[in-house]
Design a protein around this motif. Sequence first.
Motif, PDB file in Angstrom:
ATOM      1  N   SER A 179       0.897  -1.286   0.007  1.00 32.18           N
ATOM      2  CA  SER A 179       0.118  -0.065   0.195  1.00 32.18           C
ATOM      3  C   SER A 179       0.876   1.307  -0.007  1.00 32.18           C
ATOM      4  N   MET A 180       2.031   1.344   0.634  1.00 25.37           N
ATOM      5  CA  MET A 180       2.996   2.327   0.868  1.00 25.37           C
ATOM      6  C   MET A 180       3.935   2.296  -0.487  1.00 25.37           C
ATOM      7  N   GLY A 181       4.085   1.474  -1.283  1.00 30.15           N
ATOM      8  CA  GLY A 181       5.101   1.378  -2.391  1.00 30.15           C
ATOM      9  C   GLY A 181       6.246   1.183  -2.011  1.00 30.15           C
ATOM     10  N   THR A 182       6.563   0.586  -1.016  1.00 25.60           N
ATOM     11  CA  THR A 182       7.956   0.447  -0.525  1.00 25.60           C
ATOM     12  C   THR A 182       8.500  -1.292  -0.391  1.00 25.60           C
ATOM     13  N   ALA A 186      13.106  -5.377  -3.378  1.00 24.26           N
ATOM     14  CA  ALA A 186      14.042  -4.253  -3.011  1.00 24.26           C
ATOM     15  C   ALA A 186      14.059  -3.122  -4.110  1.00 24.26           C
ATOM     16  N   GLN A 187      13.987  -1.870  -3.586  1.00 27.02           N
ATOM     17  CA  GLN A 187      14.020  -0.840  -4.526  1.00 27.02           C
ATOM     18  C   GLN A 187      15.779  -0.446  -4.558  1.00 27.02           C
ATOM     19  N   PRO A 188      15.987   0.633  -5.312  1.00 28.23           N
ATOM     20  CA  PRO A 188      17.533   1.076  -5.512  1.00 28.23           C
ATOM     21  C   PRO A 188      17.816   1.609  -4.064  1.00 28.23           C
ATOM     22  N   GLY A 189      19.089   1.716  -4.103  1.00 31.27           N
ATOM     23  CA  GLY A 189      19.505   2.245  -2.660  1.00 31.27           C
ATOM     24  C   GLY A 189      20.401   1.030  -1.878  1.00 31.27           C
ATOM     25  N   TYR A 190      20.373  -0.008  -2.070  1.00 30.60           N
ATOM     26  CA  TYR A 190      21.168  -0.879  -1.497  1.00 30.60           C
ATOM     27  C   TYR A 190      22.411  -1.323  -2.030  1.00 30.60           C
ATOM     28  N   ASP A 191      23.416  -1.947  -1.174  1.00 30.19           N
ATOM     29  CA  ASP A 191      24.759  -2.468  -1.805  1.00 30.19           C
ATOM     30  C   ASP A 191      24.527  -3.865  -2.243  1.00 30.19           C
ATOM     31  N   CYS A 353       5.243   7.179   6.438  1.00 33.50           N
ATOM     32  CA  CYS A 353       5.020   5.701   6.778  1.00 33.50           C
ATOM     33  C   CYS A 353       5.304   4.640   5.691  1.00 33.50           C
ATOM     34  N   VAL A 354       6.208   3.605   6.281  1.00 35.72           N
ATOM     35  CA  VAL A 354       6.736   2.605   5.189  1.00 35.72           C
ATOM     36  C   VAL A 354       5.828   1.244   5.085  1.00 35.72           C
ATOM     37  N   GLY A 355       4.902   1.455   5.959  1.00 29.26           N
ATOM     38  CA  GLY A 355       4.142  -0.062   5.954  1.00 29.26           C
ATOM     39  C   GLY A 355       4.741  -1.204   6.698  1.00 29.26           C
ATOM     40  N   CYS A 356       5.538  -1.054   7.533  1.00 29.88           N
ATOM     41  CA  CYS A 356       6.029  -2.172   8.309  1.00 29.88           C
ATOM     42  C   CYS A 356       5.408  -2.765   9.413  1.00 29.88           C
TER      43      CYS A 356
END
Length: 392
Positions: A179-182, A186-191, A353-356
Amino acid sequence: MPSATAPPDAGSTACVLDPEGIGALVRELRARGRTVIGPTERDGAIVLAELESADELPYGWGVELEGGYYRIKRRTDAAAFAHSAGPQSWKNFLHPERVRQWTADRAPDGGMTVRAERPEPTSFAFLGVRPCDLRAIQIQDRVMTGGRHRDDAYEERRTGAFLIVVECTEPGATCFCVSMGTGPAAQPGYDLALTEVVDGTGHRFLARAGTEEGADILAGLPRRPADDLTRTRAREDVEAAAGRMGRTMPEVDLRALLAGTLEAERWNDVAARCLTCGNCTMACPTCFCTTTEDVTDLTGDHAERWRRWESCYDLDFTHLPGGSVRSSGRSRYRQWLTHKLGTWWDQFDSSGCVGCGRCIVWCPVAIDITEEAHALHQESLDRQAGPKDETP
């Protein structure tokens, strides 16, 4: 704020690691001087702590979640990351709950020596970051370092942190990242990004690099080329997880919804249940408010200033000479929810909010942010529809 720039061929670095490869990953990170933080089973919970080896990961442990309820449980397999968000988030390490800012000592001649505190230089490697928590870290980056008032201590902890995301394949009953699109992908930003696969052909991890440093570390681990079966199973498991979210948000403009329901009757309903304990703000991976407190020893010759987390549920959070601005539980809960889902956009150009689902799990009376949003939406619809015609 990734630790390195993304290589142009990041997508081509996909490979498969066995559990032994995860062990080698932890050893390599520690050999490079990094403090590895990851999930481990302790005191009846999956907590985040420093790992000396991958053997400390919670292999074979899962969780049961609901509003106001959290239990760990044994699984029938040896999955290491088949659990939902626990009581902590990575905020505990990047934005600690209590930090000493300075000390002051009175000299014999009556003068004063003041020493500013600097955080211990730590090179973090976070293993097991969920996609929703990766987004939470990015939100905290924007809050702490994205404006005119930068938090130097946060930036020192965050700069160079190595992020290893593990995609979700088993969402919890309180998760609503879709619902929060998170998440759950995995989205970009990780190693590095990992997808854990456990099936009849074995226990393994599909691994991809997202930065040059990630590709460099991955190249030194025992690995094998990514096979079609593992790629397909990893993709299907993540897609299936997206369809098994335990909660949802109403499919409306939440910012507009909250702005248009400030006088809704629903706030009275939640106020009758809310204890204003602030647990939701403490567990939330994006809440960032702090206050300062000064303490002295019994002699009065030594003083310290500490910064600690603060909550908008605290009666003194908005205390002014005339009293507290938000004196009721209704007003304090409304402030938290409208900021998290609405006015956060005005400050930081995103939702807070990230939906955790942590705020749902760790609320003592099981107040559910998604239930409240749906109830506000329904009340808004009912008000727009007008009174019902009950004429026979």
